[in-house]
Design an enzyme around this catalytic site. Structure first.
Site, PDB file in Angstrom:
ATOM      1  N   PHE A 155       0.802  -1.232   0.000  1.00 43.21           N
ATOM      2  CA  PHE A 155       0.000   0.000   0.000  1.00 43.21           C
ATOM      3  C   PHE A 155       0.828   1.271   0.000  1.00 43.21           C
ATOM      4  O   PHE A 155       0.346   2.335  -0.338  1.00 43.21           O
ATOM      5  CB  PHE A 155      -0.956   0.000   1.216  1.00 43.21           C
ATOM      6  CG  PHE A 155      -0.293   0.376   2.514  1.00 43.21           C
ATOM      7  CD1 PHE A 155      -0.086   1.713   2.841  1.00 43.21           C
ATOM      8  CD2 PHE A 155       0.159  -0.585   3.407  1.00 43.21           C
ATOM      9  CE1 PHE A 155       0.540   2.079   4.023  1.00 43.21           C
ATOM     10  CE2 PHE A 155       0.793  -0.244   4.583  1.00 43.21           C
ATOM     11  CZ  PHE A 155       0.976   1.105   4.892  1.00 43.21           C
ATOM     12  N   LYS A 179      -1.377  -7.052  -9.554  1.00 46.01           N
ATOM     13  CA  LYS A 179      -2.353  -7.159  -8.454  1.00 46.01           C
ATOM     14  C   LYS A 179      -1.888  -6.156  -7.398  1.00 46.01           C
ATOM     15  O   LYS A 179      -1.038  -6.466  -6.560  1.00 46.01           O
ATOM     16  CB  LYS A 179      -2.348  -8.596  -7.914  1.00 46.01           C
ATOM     17  CG  LYS A 179      -3.561  -9.054  -7.157  1.00 46.01           C
ATOM     18  CD  LYS A 179      -3.877  -8.319  -5.897  1.00 46.01           C
ATOM     19  CE  LYS A 179      -2.908  -8.497  -4.768  1.00 46.01           C
ATOM     20  NZ  LYS A 179      -3.160  -7.499  -3.662  1.00 46.01           N
ATOM     21  N   ARG A 183      -5.689  -1.902  -0.637  1.00 44.70           N
ATOM     22  CA  ARG A 183      -5.934  -0.685   0.136  1.00 44.70           C
ATOM     23  C   ARG A 183      -5.733   0.584  -0.699  1.00 44.70           C
ATOM     24  O   ARG A 183      -6.230   1.637  -0.356  1.00 44.70           O
ATOM     25  CB  ARG A 183      -5.034  -0.677   1.377  1.00 44.70           C
ATOM     26  CG  ARG A 183      -5.515  -1.747   2.365  1.00 44.70           C
ATOM     27  CD  ARG A 183      -4.741  -1.719   3.632  1.00 44.70           C
ATOM     28  NE  ARG A 183      -3.607  -2.624   3.572  1.00 44.70           N
ATOM     29  CZ  ARG A 183      -2.743  -2.776   4.556  1.00 44.70           C
ATOM     30  NH1 ARG A 183      -2.858  -2.069   5.649  1.00 44.70           N
ATOM     31  NH2 ARG A 183      -1.756  -3.624   4.437  1.00 44.70           N
ATOM     32  N   SER A 232       5.340  -7.020   3.294  1.00 41.59           N
ATOM     33  CA  SER A 232       5.954  -7.309   4.595  1.00 41.59           C
ATOM     34  C   SER A 232       6.777  -8.600   4.524  1.00 41.59           C
ATOM     35  O   SER A 232       6.539  -9.454   3.656  1.00 41.59           O
ATOM     36  CB  SER A 232       4.846  -7.449   5.642  1.00 41.59           C
ATOM     37  OG  SER A 232       3.944  -8.444   5.212  1.00 41.59           O
ATOM     38  N   CYS A 287       9.590   1.649   3.508  1.00 44.09           N
ATOM     39  CA  CYS A 287      10.499   0.548   3.851  1.00 44.09           C
ATOM     40  C   CYS A 287      11.906   1.071   4.033  1.00 44.09           C
ATOM     41  O   CYS A 287      12.774   0.364   4.518  1.00 44.09           O
ATOM     42  CB  CYS A 287      10.463  -0.527   2.778  1.00 44.09           C
ATOM     43  SG  CYS A 287      11.190   0.046   1.265  1.00 44.09           S
ATOM     44  N   GLU A 389       9.147  -4.172  12.828  1.00 49.69           N
ATOM     45  CA  GLU A 389       8.984  -3.013  11.950  1.00 49.69           C
ATOM     46  C   GLU A 389       7.720  -2.291  12.413  1.00 49.69           C
ATOM     47  O   GLU A 389       6.635  -2.875  12.415  1.00 49.69           O
ATOM     48  CB  GLU A 389       8.820  -3.489  10.505  1.00 49.69           C
ATOM     49  CG  GLU A 389       8.660  -2.347   9.542  1.00 49.69           C
ATOM     50  CD  GLU A 389       8.427  -2.811   8.104  1.00 49.69           C
ATOM     51  OE1 GLU A 389       7.775  -3.853   7.893  1.00 49.69           O
ATOM     52  OE2 GLU A 389       8.887  -2.111   7.189  1.00 49.69           O
TER      53      GLU A 389
HETATM   54  P1  NAD Z   1       1.517  -6.732   2.971  1.00 44.80           P
HETATM   55  O1  NAD Z   1       2.576  -7.773   3.057  1.00 44.80           O
HETATM   56  O2  NAD Z   1       0.404  -6.765   3.948  1.00 44.80           O
HETATM   57  O3  NAD Z   1       0.827  -6.767   1.521  1.00 44.80           O
HETATM   58  C1  NAD Z   1       1.581  -6.734   0.334  1.00 44.80           C
HETATM   59  C2  NAD Z   1       0.791  -7.425  -0.772  1.00 44.80           C
HETATM   60  O4  NAD Z   1       0.581  -8.798  -0.430  1.00 44.80           O
HETATM   61  C3  NAD Z   1      -0.586  -6.835  -1.012  1.00 44.80           C
HETATM   62  O5  NAD Z   1      -0.831  -6.805  -2.404  1.00 44.80           O
HETATM   63  C4  NAD Z   1      -1.527  -7.796  -0.290  1.00 44.80           C
HETATM   64  O6  NAD Z   1      -2.789  -7.893  -0.915  1.00 44.80           O
HETATM   65  C5  NAD Z   1      -0.805  -9.112  -0.385  1.00 44.80           C
HETATM   66  N1  NAD Z   1      -0.992  -9.969   0.804  1.00 44.80           N
HETATM   67  C6  NAD Z   1      -1.238  -9.562   2.081  1.00 44.80           C
HETATM   68  N2  NAD Z   1      -1.295 -10.630   2.904  1.00 44.80           N
HETATM   69  C7  NAD Z   1      -1.062 -11.717   2.128  1.00 44.80           C
HETATM   70  C8  NAD Z   1      -0.981 -13.113   2.406  1.00 44.80           C
HETATM   71  N3  NAD Z   1      -1.140 -13.592   3.636  1.00 44.80           N
HETATM   72  N4  NAD Z   1      -0.725 -13.955   1.368  1.00 44.80           N
HETATM   73  C9  NAD Z   1      -0.560 -13.481   0.125  1.00 44.80           C
HETATM   74  N5  NAD Z   1      -0.625 -12.164  -0.194  1.00 44.80           N
HETATM   75  C10 NAD Z   1      -0.866 -11.295   0.791  1.00 44.80           C
HETATM   76  O7  NAD Z   1       2.269  -5.313   3.000  1.00 44.80           O
HETATM   77  P2  NAD Z   1       1.633  -3.861   3.128  1.00 44.80           P
HETATM   78  O8  NAD Z   1       1.104  -3.675   4.506  1.00 44.80           O
HETATM   79  O9  NAD Z   1       0.740  -3.582   1.975  1.00 44.80           O
HETATM   80  O10 NAD Z   1       2.940  -2.968   2.910  1.00 44.80           O
HETATM   81  C11 NAD Z   1       3.830  -2.618   3.935  1.00 44.80           C
HETATM   82  C12 NAD Z   1       5.013  -3.555   3.991  1.00 44.80           C
HETATM   83  O11 NAD Z   1       5.706  -3.558   2.744  1.00 44.80           O
HETATM   84  C13 NAD Z   1       6.043  -3.114   5.022  1.00 44.80           C
HETATM   85  O12 NAD Z   1       6.525  -4.245   5.695  1.00 44.80           O
HETATM   86  C14 NAD Z   1       7.135  -2.478   4.176  1.00 44.80           C
HETATM   87  O13 NAD Z   1       8.423  -2.471   4.755  1.00 44.80           O
HETATM   88  C15 NAD Z   1       7.101  -3.348   2.968  1.00 44.80           C
HETATM   89  N6  NAD Z   1       7.713  -2.680   1.841  1.00 44.80           N
HETATM   90  C16 NAD Z   1       8.917  -3.142   1.408  1.00 44.80           C
HETATM   91  C17 NAD Z   1       9.579  -2.511   0.358  1.00 44.80           C
HETATM   92  C18 NAD Z   1      10.894  -2.995  -0.119  1.00 44.80           C
HETATM   93  O14 NAD Z   1      11.255  -2.688  -1.254  1.00 44.80           O
HETATM   94  N7  NAD Z   1      11.625  -3.756   0.658  1.00 44.80           N
HETATM   95  C19 NAD Z   1       8.977  -1.396  -0.261  1.00 44.80           C
HETATM   96  C20 NAD Z   1       7.731  -0.967   0.204  1.00 44.80           C
HETATM   97  C21 NAD Z   1       7.108  -1.623   1.255  1.00 44.80           C
END
Ligand code: NAD
Length: 499
Positions: A155, A179, A183, A232, A287, A389
């Protein structure tokens, strides 16, 4: 449960057509500044994902055969459209995400730079040739597309992160299914509309919405060849495992906890400004957020009074209006409660909250998801605040005796995205750069997120896979090498080309 309401419902983009979707369960999209529901997302299952992947597969042979210069021309048009609609998209990001307009412009601009990189496809995709590799034999390497590639995004950067993925995947000759985060689906939808208007053939790019079920259907679909994921760490780890078990190429970026070290010789004013941005920019939902500050010695600690004052005077408010605050809302009410809970727990365990944003009020938007800038000192390593985090506007501070101690502390983290040092000493900076186990290092730069020509190179639990996103690494990820070994017989020994 399937729902019916008067809210705008996000359509899917399948095979070059926008398809309204009904009969699926939905998830709400909030304006984080007001707490109001502004749209609903129909959550795709196996059947919808299959339709998107099949559309992408059907478009693949024609697109793979399209010359790279023609594919790049689509990106030039897309770039022009992004430029033309820049402000409108930035406002959309602020509305569905909550970050300030300036931050939304940055979000889009960092993605825009990847589109510019993709415009260089004819150069990026040139191969290698070694004439006379062995006597009379030439060796040649050409890069070929993979097929259907998938992007699953978080998101926190509604424009930049989808743009890390599909422009490069497409110019490399692949077709794509995006995909986005359920959010923040509206920005991805707008990007898809502009891409479709840029002359992309039908089916080359497809968009579905959803959550876990859609992701699992994508990761296990037999026609999907490669998966790019950002989110995450627990989900990134699981995505990497499932997709690689199903034979896909995977790059999965995870979460982070990034350290900023302030040396005794750091410039106080400039350091405070940079730490404020690193810790509280995008309300800490980055991140690359600098979420843990390590001050070295009494003189390193000298940044604290100014930092506390700056945090206490950082304004918080609506970002969907003209007058912009210093910081916007976090993504949901549940996320705000989680962040607040971690600070409460740290305080109960003995940490000192020296700037406290937990009770912040925005009277004109009482239902927005707000937290003020919060600084916590005396955080101990066993506290959740130190280990997890937080992903909110919270800065942990620990005071260190020397650089060695600070490096050891940073290296205790299971993550490895970014780390920064503020100093006037080249020797300290070099030592830090060499020894810190993180993939993106800032020297007097608080948020050392690489630009499009370099890979976004997280280490440890911040990345699962081999080839990172962006830069040449992105091109390698989205292509496979084909090496041809050729020999041509001399006349008289079997002149095959004259037959
Ligand atoms: P999230 O892991 O909740 O969701 C990411 C994606 O995965 C979304 O599209 C979501 O629909 C999907 N998803 C969620 N739960 C899932 C599951 N159990 N199984 C399969 N798919 C699932 O992350 P978020 O809350 O949207 O984003 C924040 C996180 O992303 C933070 O941890 C942040 O550090 C990380 N992030 C990392 C980077 C990087 O490049 N390392 C960049 C941006 C954000």
């Amino acid at each position: 449960m399937p729902t019916s309401s008067s809210l705008p419902r996000c359509p899917y983009f399948l095979g070059g057509e926008w398809s309204p979707v009904s009969g699926l369960p939905t998830s709400p999209v909030f304006n984080s500044s007001t707490g109001e529901v502004i749209a609903e997302v129909p959550m795709a299952g196996v059947a919808e994902v299959d339709q998107a992947v099949r559309a992408a597969q059907a478009a693949f042979p024609g697109w793979a055969e399209t010359p790279p210069s023609e594919r790049a021309r689509v990106m030039f048009k897309f770039r022009a459209k992004l430029e033309q609609h820049f402000e409108e998209i930035a406002r959309l990001i602020s509305r569905e995400h909550g970050k300030t307009l300036a931050e939304s412009r940055g979000d889009l601009f960092r993605g825009f730079e990847v589109v510019e990189l993709a415009c260089a496809a004819p150069t990026l995709l040139t191969g290698e040739l070694l004439p006379n590799m062995a006597r009379g034999i030439d060796g040649e390497l050409a890069r070929h597309p993979l097929g259907v590639c998938v992007g699953i995004t978080p998101f926190n950067f509604p424009a930049m992160i989808p743009l890390w993925m599909f422009p490069l995947a497409l110019v490399c000759g692949n077709t794509f299914v995006l995909k986005p985060s359920e959010r923040v689906p509206l920005t991805a939808q707008r990007l898809a509309e502009l891409l479709a208007e840029s002359g992309l053939p039908k089916g080359v790019f497809n968009l579905v919405h959803g959550g876990k079920e859609a992701v699992e259907a994508l990761l296990t679909h037999p026609l999907v060849r490669a998966v790019s994921f950002v989110g995450s760490t627990p989900v990134a780890r699981a995505v990497h495992l499932t997709a690689s078990t199903h034979g896909k190429r995977v790059q999965a970026n995870g979460g982070a906890k990034n350290y900023i070290v302030v040396m005794p010789d750091a410039d106080v004013g400039k350091t405070v400004e940079a730490v404020m941005n690193a810790a509280f920019g995008c309300a800490g939902e980055r991140c690359m957020a600098g979420s843990s500050l390590l001050t070295v010695g009494d003189r390193g600690r000298a940044v604290m009074p100014d930092l506390i004052k700056a945090a206490q005077s950082l304004t918080v408010g609506r970002t969907d209006v003209e007058a912009q605050p210093g910081m916007g809302a976090v993504i949901t009410a549940a996320h705000r409660e989680r962040v607040r809970g971690l600070v409460d727990e740290g305080e109960r365990a003995g940490a000192r909250v020296v700037a406290d944003g937990r009770g912040v009020k925005v009277p004109e938007a009482p239902n927005g998801f707000y937290l003020g800038a919060t600084i916590v000192e005396d955080v101990r390593t066993e506290m959740k605040l130190a280990q997890e985090e937080v992903f909110g506007p919270v800065l942990n501070v620990l005071h260190m005796n020397g650089l060695d101690e600070a490096i050891e502390m940073a290296n205790r983290s299971s993550y490895g995205n970014g780390a920064a040092i503020f100093t006037r000493s080249g020797g300290a900076a070099r030592e830090f750069k060499q020894r810190v186990r993180a993939g993106m290092i800032g020297i007097n730069v608080g948020v050392p997120a690489p630009m499009a020509m370099f890979p976004f190179s997280g280490w440890n639990e911040s990345f699962f896979g081999d080839l990172h996103m962006q830069g040449r690494s992105g091109v390698l990820f989205y292509t496979q090498p084909k090496v041809t070994t050729s020999r041509w017989f001399a006349e008289g020994e079997g002149d095959i080309w004259r037959k």
